[in-house]
Write an enzyme that holds these catalytic residues in place. Structure first.
Site, mmCIF file in Angstrom:
data_model
loop_
_atom_site.group_PDB
_atom_site.id
_atom_site.type_symbol
_atom_site.label_atom_id
_atom_site.label_comp_id
_atom_site.label_asym_id
_atom_site.label_seq_id
_atom_site.Cartn_x
_atom_site.Cartn_y
_atom_site.Cartn_z
ATOM 1 C CB SER A 65 5.932 18.138 41.219
ATOM 2 O OG SER A 65 7.182 17.604 41.540
ATOM 3 C CE LYS A 66 4.274 20.872 48.280
ATOM 4 N NZ LYS A 66 3.529 20.911 49.529
ATOM 5 N NE ARG A 67 6.453 14.253 40.737
ATOM 6 C CZ ARG A 67 7.027 14.254 39.549
ATOM 7 N NH1 ARG A 67 7.712 13.233 39.162
ATOM 8 N NH2 ARG A 67 6.900 15.290 38.749
#
Ligand code: GLU
Length: 531
Positions: free
Chosen positions: A293-295
């Site tokens: 995830s690049k959250r």
């Protein structure tokens, strides 16, 4: 001539091959092409082609790293090419960030927008004339054609396909326009794109990782757009033209591009160019197999660096979860990665990344840096800045900023800390700030407290310069205890720890003493004894 309207449009946008911002070592020839005499020697040339649609994250760093390693392994060149043809998705500062991160990570490109090189410009938006020229070639060879289909028509096609439960694809209608129809529509200024004519017969190709691929693009998709209505090329055209012009020998890129490769090979064939070899890299996933995830920007490299992780630890962890090596082991340096890498060992399994292990990887690499005299000096400077930043005004005793003190702390805490930042955490505040320990607190622990402190001061005053080992100090402390029958050894340690650090926990007392050094130990114990 046919493309003159597109050329006009891209000129209006101020984009042209070899235009602004180019810093080539030797000036490029026509359209940014290297003149024949300047052409690089043939050999291994690989490229990392990120789109500046965001800052560099772990997945991107891994692709760049495999390219770098492959280039260095074979004495070749590693090229950074910024693929910024999708103008709607550009993120300001992303291109600079990508190059900054590669330099920070110790895997700088040999040729890049910043460094220049013989095959520049290295930013696709500055190579538009090259793509238009290549497109002219394709049109002349009847391998590409104008398409005037409106977005509305394309939308209807898509809806119809979905209604029929089919994969939407362009129906290649404009393939059949006559030259006259084309001229007329162009004269009327009809908006248009250029499409590549996908031929039926695609030859299988052998991917260095995934093996033989027999995908026939024409059987699954319509003719792809190669020049968009804004005059910019699509990824597919720009990629092929640049890999050829930049003499790329091997394309190492993410597996998501595997299905595009057959299409690219058809383009190479239409141009009459020799294609590079291809090696597609398996995905990088979380350890449970879920997508990274690049959250919250948590995977951006800048974030790791801000949080005190070393580049070599990141390079190590992202190559330890995947393949390309005979085995996995933490602690590999970049040189070891280069020497141990073997492209034939890349498997098609996804690489599972366990970021919980990153602190351990960092510990190993930080230990290595501390042990190197040159790196240690840099760490001293970094640590001094950190201590000043975190403790600022509270730093009454500026001896703690002296190089000798900082260096000793590093040498004594190496292997125990995972990041340099740990040393300014509350647990280590005693290193920088003298504790204020009320005398009663010492006396509450033992009536002999004051005396114990004084005796240990004498011990340290008599301690030979050059210091002691933890073991030596421990046996001295054990021996001292005999003088204080009324105080258990564990209480004595508790008392000394309190006097030295104001804390009840932390490294062993001997280790604490060694980090603080004799002068500071005496100072603190004397204060504890007389307060
Ligand atoms: N611009 C593409 C990307 O960002 C590069 C793909 C390739 O390496 O061919 O993924």
């Amino acid at each position: 001539m046919l493309l003159s309207s597109l050329r006009r449009r891209t000129r209006q946008l101020g984009v042209q091959a070899g235009a602004v911002g180019q810093k080539a070592v030797l000036g490029p020839g026509l359209f940014g092409l290297a003149r024949p005499s300047e052409r690089p020697e043939s050999g291994v040339r690989v490229r990392f082609g990120p789109s500046p649609t965001g800052f560099l994250h772990l997945g991107g760093l891994r692709t760049a790293l495999y390219n770098y390693i492959f280039a260095k392994k074979h004495g070749g060149s590693f090229i950074l090419r910024i693929e910024d043809t999708d103008q709607s998705r550009l993120v300001p500062g992303a291109a600079e960030n990508i190059e900054d991160v590669l330099e920070w990570a110790g895997i700088p490109p040999d040729e890049s927008p910043r460094r220049g090189g013989l095959c520049g410009p290295y930013q696709q938006s500055e190579r538009l004339d090259l793509y238009l020229k290549a497109t002219e070639t394709l049109i002349t060879r009847n391998a590409a054609y104008y398409c005037f289909c409106s977005p509305h028509r394309l939308e209807l096609l898509k809806k119809e396909a979905l209604r029929m439960r089919q994969t939407p694809r362009y129906d290649n209608r404009c393939r059949h326009l006559t030259s006259k129809q084309i001229e007329e529509r162009l004269a009327q200024g009809c908006p248009h794109v250029i499409r590549f004519r996908l031929e039926e017969g695609a030859e299988p190709f052998d991917d260095l990782v995934y093996g033989v691929n027999r995908l026939v693009p024409a059987s699954v998709e319509g003719d792809p757009v190669i020049i968009k209505a804004d005059g910019f090329p699509t990824y597919h055209l720009a990629n092929v033209v640049d890999d050829h012009r930049m003499k790329i020998s091997h394309v190492l890129r993410g597996t998501e591009w595997l299905t595009s490769t057959a299409k690219h090979l058809l383009m190479y064939r239409a141009f009459g160019w020799e294609p590079p070899a291809f090696a597609h890299l398996p995905l990088l996933l979380n350890k449970d197999g879920s997508k990274l995830s690049k959250r919250q920007g948590d995977l951006f490299i800048e974030n790791f660096s801000r949080n005190g992780f070393l580049p070599e630890a990141l390079l190590d962890i992202i190559t330890n979860c995947g393949s390309g090596f005979s085995g996995n082991r933490p602690g590999r340096t970049l040189e070891e990665l280069v020497s141990e890498f073997d492209v034939t060992k890349i498997t098609t399994h996804s690489a599972l990344l366990d970021l919980e292990k990153l602190p351990e990887f960092n510990r190993i690499h930080l230990l290595r840096r501390i042990e190197s005299a040159a790196w240690r000096q840099q760490l001293v400077t970094e640590l001094r800045a950190l201590v000043e930043k975190v403790y600022g005004e509270k730093l009454k005793d500026c001896d703690v900023l002296h190089t000798d003190y900082l260096e000793r702390v590093l040498l004594h805490r190496k292997g125990h800390i995972t990041r340099l930042l740990d040393l300014v955490s509350p647990a280590y505040s005693y290193l920088w700030i003298r504790p204020l320990v009320p005398r009663e607190q010492i006396e509450n622990l033992s009536a002999e407290g004051e005396k114990i402190c004084s005796v240990v001061v004498h011990l340290f005053q008599a301690w030979p310069n050059g210091g002691a080992t933890t073991a030596e100090l421990n046996s001295e402390l054990r021996a001292l205890q005999a003088q204080f029958p009324g105080t258990k050894y564990s209480v004595m340690m508790k008392l000394l720890r309190l006097a030295l650090s104001g804390q009840q926990q932390g490294p062993s007392v001997a280790e604490m003493m060694l980090s603080l050094g004799p002068k500071e130990v005496c100072e603190r114990l004397q204060r504890a004894a007389i307060h």
